[in-house]
Design a protein around this motif. Structure first.
Motif, short mmCIF file in Angstrom:
data_model
loop_
_atom_site.label_atom_id
_atom_site.label_comp_id
_atom_site.label_asym_id
_atom_site.label_seq_id
_atom_site.Cartn_x
_atom_site.Cartn_y
_atom_site.Cartn_z
N ALA A 20 0.83 -1.10 0.09
CA ALA A 20 -0.05 0.12 -0.07
C ALA A 20 0.80 1.16 -0.06
O ALA A 20 0.56 2.26 -0.80
CB ALA A 20 -0.93 0.05 1.31
N ARG A 21 2.03 1.19 0.92
CA ARG A 21 2.92 2.28 1.01
C ARG A 21 3.48 2.71 -0.49
O ARG A 21 3.60 3.85 -0.93
CB ARG A 21 3.73 2.28 1.97
CG ARG A 21 4.54 3.35 2.28
CD ARG A 21 5.56 3.10 3.48
NE ARG A 21 6.22 1.71 3.51
CZ ARG A 21 6.11 0.94 4.29
NH1 ARG A 21 5.12 1.06 5.20
NH2 ARG A 21 6.83 0.00 4.26
N TRP A 22 3.85 1.48 -1.08
CA TRP A 22 4.69 1.54 -2.34
C TRP A 22 3.72 2.07 -3.59
O TRP A 22 4.09 2.98 -4.44
CB TRP A 22 5.34 0.53 -2.69
CG TRP A 22 6.74 0.08 -1.87
CD1 TRP A 22 7.23 0.95 -0.99
CD2 TRP A 22 7.05 -1.17 -1.45
NE1 TRP A 22 8.22 0.34 -0.35
CE2 TRP A 22 8.19 -0.97 -0.47
CE3 TRP A 22 7.05 -2.49 -1.81
CZ2 TRP A 22 9.02 -2.11 -0.08
CZ3 TRP A 22 7.40 -3.45 -1.29
CH2 TRP A 22 8.52 -3.40 -0.56
N PHE A 23 2.53 1.70 -3.51
CA PHE A 23 1.64 2.19 -4.49
C PHE A 23 1.29 3.78 -4.38
O PHE A 23 1.16 4.46 -5.14
CB PHE A 23 0.25 1.44 -4.35
CG PHE A 23 0.20 0.20 -5.20
CD1 PHE A 23 0.14 0.37 -6.39
CD2 PHE A 23 -0.10 -1.02 -4.51
CE1 PHE A 23 0.19 -0.90 -7.38
CE2 PHE A 23 -0.25 -2.15 -5.40
CZ PHE A 23 -0.26 -2.09 -6.91
N ALA A 24 1.20 4.24 -2.91
CA ALA A 24 1.01 5.55 -2.81
C ALA A 24 2.36 6.33 -3.21
O ALA A 24 2.17 7.65 -3.69
CB ALA A 24 0.80 5.93 -1.40
N GLN A 25 3.51 5.74 -2.96
CA GLN A 25 4.72 6.62 -3.40
C GLN A 25 4.69 6.41 -5.05
O GLN A 25 5.22 7.45 -5.74
CB GLN A 25 5.60 5.87 -2.74
CG GLN A 25 5.91 6.12 -1.33
CD GLN A 25 6.81 5.58 -0.38
OE1 GLN A 25 7.10 4.20 -0.85
NE2 GLN A 25 7.67 6.13 0.38
N ALA A 26 4.30 5.61 -5.39
CA ALA A 26 4.46 5.31 -6.95
C ALA A 26 3.67 6.22 -7.37
O ALA A 26 4.01 6.91 -8.52
CB ALA A 26 4.02 4.04 -7.48
#
Length: 127
Positions: free
Chosen positions: A72-78
């Protein structure tokens, strides 16, 4: 209950308590790795612990929760990187997701969209 059974129960409880204390420091290490964005290493360490103790609910829950939070965090950062025009950074986060979940359709589609966008920007710059 016989004295023998009581002793066996105490030994079993002591062994379970020792096993719990052996796992907790390793989970603390994993938490520290996650805090410094070494998520893949932390999850690999917990997976190794889980291979040694496959029925440990604490390890299973930790692994599932942290994997879900990382994705979830990496999707937000992407998404943020992509909306900021940083396609390389967006692709880096999507690749991290796909390293954990190779068949994640959302990440696969997003990575292809980033690559398409990058090709489009390259063509515009060449024109």
């Amino acid at each position: 209950m016989t004295l023998w059974r009581v002793c066996l129960m105490l030994v079993a409880l002591a062994a379970a308590a020792c096993a719990q204390f052996a796992v907790s420091p390793r989970l603390d290490e994993a938490r520290q790795l996650i805090a410094v964005d070494r998520v893949e290493e932390a999850l690999a360490n917990v997976e190794a612990l889980l291979r040694d103790d496959p029925h440990n609910p604490e390890l299973r829950a930790f692994l599932a929760r942290e994997r879900e939070l990382a994705v979830a965090r990496w999707f937000a950062q992407a998404d943020f990187a992509r909306s900021s025009g940083n396609q390389t950074e967006a692709e880096r986060f999507l690749d991290r997701i796909l390293a954990l979940e190779p068949r994640n359709s959302r990440a696969l589609l997003a990575r292809e969209a980033v690559r398409t966008e990058r090709r489009h920007q390259s063509r515009i710059a060449e024109a």
